[in-house]
Design a protein around this motif. Sequence first.
Motif: not given
Length: 372
Positions: A178-197, A159-166
Amino acid sequence: MNISQEEYETKYNEYLTRVRERRKRELLEDYTFEYLEEVLNPVTLYSIKHNFSETKLYQMKHEENGSMRRRKRSPLSNNDAVYVRFPIEFDSAEMPDDVEEAVLRLLLSAKDVPPQQQQRHSYPHQHQRFHRNLSHDGRLTLNGAVTVKVYQLIEPYGRVWLASRTIEFDNINEPISSRWIELDVSKAVNGWLLSKQSNLGLEIVCDNCHQYNMYIMEDYSANSEPDFSPVLNIVGRFGMHREKRSRQHHHFMQASRRKPRKTDCVQENNKCCRHKMEVVFSEIKGYDFIIQPKTFDAGYCRGRCPPRYNPAHQHAFFQSLIWKQDKTKVPRPCCAPSKLAELEVLHVDEKNKNKLQVSTWKDMRVQECACS
């Protein structure tokens, strides 16, 4: 800040529309290829809601052949682990050529309490350790925090760390909401677009969630509330696939992709001209309420103003001539902005922290400089 996904999508699309209209007006002045691209292929928001059943089937299928190993929380651990996967299915015509950002939105909720009751939740366990502080009115308060981390799963079991929120709680004597939180996962999505597998999913770990009797909403079927499930929001251009993914990503929503103006600085120019100045809101104290833009080129003016050089008006022109003849009479004209532009901002509503607002801030971007 506690923004629902419906509010997030509605206001984000309003923001993108206003940015698009403003960019059309600016690019029309040059009528370059970027103008046609802005009209035919605008930046849009693409949201994927997590489907627990599909994720479970995918996980079971890959666990059978040994290609995935789910990490489970120990009964003695304060860390909760959640597995989510978003199938990103684009045909060749819809494949985005650039991803501006990809944000994972999660609802952090309290156990045994419906998410609809977001202002009254359970209290933490009384036997846990907390930080003791005195409030402004002299009362003793107990502070605590949970940290949510997101990892990209990779083969075979890594596994590769992407982001965290405290998330900090000012006073745990009060019900935790309850609360909504946001985490940046752009690095993972860009990789998935290049390789679906390579899309094996994401692992979300919540440190101290178990301690505070909280959890991350992942299975909405039990509550019949799909609006509370995790959501992956992708912002980019969809529908015009070109060979641009290999270049460095940039903030095209507020970027100034135009022909160079006559006052833009060039190398070895010490005369009055426009310099680039990147503003990153997250790095400025007190501006964490801004959702978009994350960054923009505000620009600034600097340089010499010799007589007759690029005067802002006739007054500056004659002032430069008088200064040349007698430097004791008037000061030399200074390099200053001569043309400013507005900036669209998506931010939290100051009157209601559960709502977003789209505002236009005037005179935020320097476009041209002159001597005045």
